[in-house]
Design a protein around this motif. Structure first.
Motif, short mmCIF file in Angstrom:
data_model
loop_
_atom_site.label_atom_id
_atom_site.label_comp_id
_atom_site.label_asym_id
_atom_site.label_seq_id
_atom_site.Cartn_x
_atom_site.Cartn_y
_atom_site.Cartn_z
N VAL A 49 0.85 -1.20 0.05
CA VAL A 49 0.01 0.04 0.07
C VAL A 49 0.85 1.39 -0.08
O VAL A 49 1.71 1.39 1.05
CB VAL A 49 -1.14 0.01 1.21
CG1 VAL A 49 -1.89 1.24 1.16
CG2 VAL A 49 -1.71 -1.43 1.36
N GLN A 50 0.51 2.13 -0.88
CA GLN A 50 1.42 3.49 -1.06
C GLN A 50 0.84 4.46 -0.27
O GLN A 50 -0.40 4.67 -0.28
CB GLN A 50 1.63 3.54 -2.45
CG GLN A 50 2.01 2.77 -3.64
CD GLN A 50 3.42 2.54 -3.37
OE1 GLN A 50 4.26 3.25 -3.17
NE2 GLN A 50 3.75 1.09 -3.57
N PHE A 51 1.69 5.14 0.43
CA PHE A 51 1.43 6.28 1.24
C PHE A 51 2.07 7.62 0.81
O PHE A 51 3.14 7.57 0.53
CB PHE A 51 1.62 6.05 2.57
CG PHE A 51 0.81 5.39 3.34
CD1 PHE A 51 -0.08 5.84 4.30
CD2 PHE A 51 0.63 4.06 3.43
CE1 PHE A 51 -1.05 4.92 5.02
CE2 PHE A 51 -0.09 3.19 3.75
CZ PHE A 51 -0.92 3.43 4.98
N SER A 52 1.25 8.80 0.98
CA SER A 52 1.81 10.07 0.62
C SER A 52 1.52 10.97 1.50
O SER A 52 0.63 10.72 2.22
CB SER A 52 1.77 10.44 -1.08
OG SER A 52 0.54 10.62 -0.95
N SER A 53 1.84 12.53 1.20
CA SER A 53 1.36 13.29 2.01
C SER A 53 -0.22 13.54 1.90
O SER A 53 -0.93 14.09 2.83
CB SER A 53 1.93 14.73 1.85
OG SER A 53 1.81 14.98 0.22
N ILE A 54 -0.95 13.05 0.75
CA ILE A 54 -2.30 13.14 0.52
C ILE A 54 -3.19 11.81 0.49
O ILE A 54 -4.35 11.88 0.49
CB ILE A 54 -2.64 13.90 -0.65
CG1 ILE A 54 -1.99 13.39 -1.98
CG2 ILE A 54 -2.22 15.31 -0.58
CD1 ILE A 54 -2.47 13.78 -3.08
N ASN A 55 -2.25 10.76 0.81
CA ASN A 55 -3.05 9.41 0.73
C ASN A 55 -2.37 8.78 1.75
O ASN A 55 -1.26 8.02 1.82
CB ASN A 55 -2.60 8.73 -0.46
CG ASN A 55 -3.22 7.36 -0.79
OD1 ASN A 55 -4.47 7.22 -0.44
ND2 ASN A 55 -2.38 6.34 -1.12
#
Length: 89
Positions: A49-55
């Motif tokens: 699962v990819q995480f980012s500043s908006i996800n």
């Protein structure tokens, strides 16, 4: 946040939610299932699962699985540890 959930027990799925407070918000959570081959324990990645500043999605962990964080780019200008809190329910 190293190994964030290890060997989820019980018979139902658990939901892992992360609240990231550090600067590095680009990382992956790997969901792994234990596999025993010739008496040796291995961990097979069943989902990334990819995480980012908006996800920052919730991550479902089946029984007997674990989750771990891997920084996508440890050499980026943000770098360092992924800092925050985890809730497993």
């Amino acid at each position: 946040m190293g190994g964030i959930a290890s060997n989820v027990s019980g018979t139902t799925d658990k939901v892992l939610t992360l609240t990231i407070t550090g600067a590095d918000k680009d990382f992956e959570v790997k969901v792994e299932r234990k596999v025993v081959v010739n008496g040796q324990v291995l961990w097979e990645v069943i989902e990334t699962v990819q995480f980012s500043s908006i996800n920052h999605p919730p991550v479902v962990l089946p029984p007997g699985c674990r989750a771990s964080i891997q920084d996508r780019d440890a050499s980026d200008e943000v770098g360092g540890d992924v800092i925050g809190s985890a809730n497993l329910a």
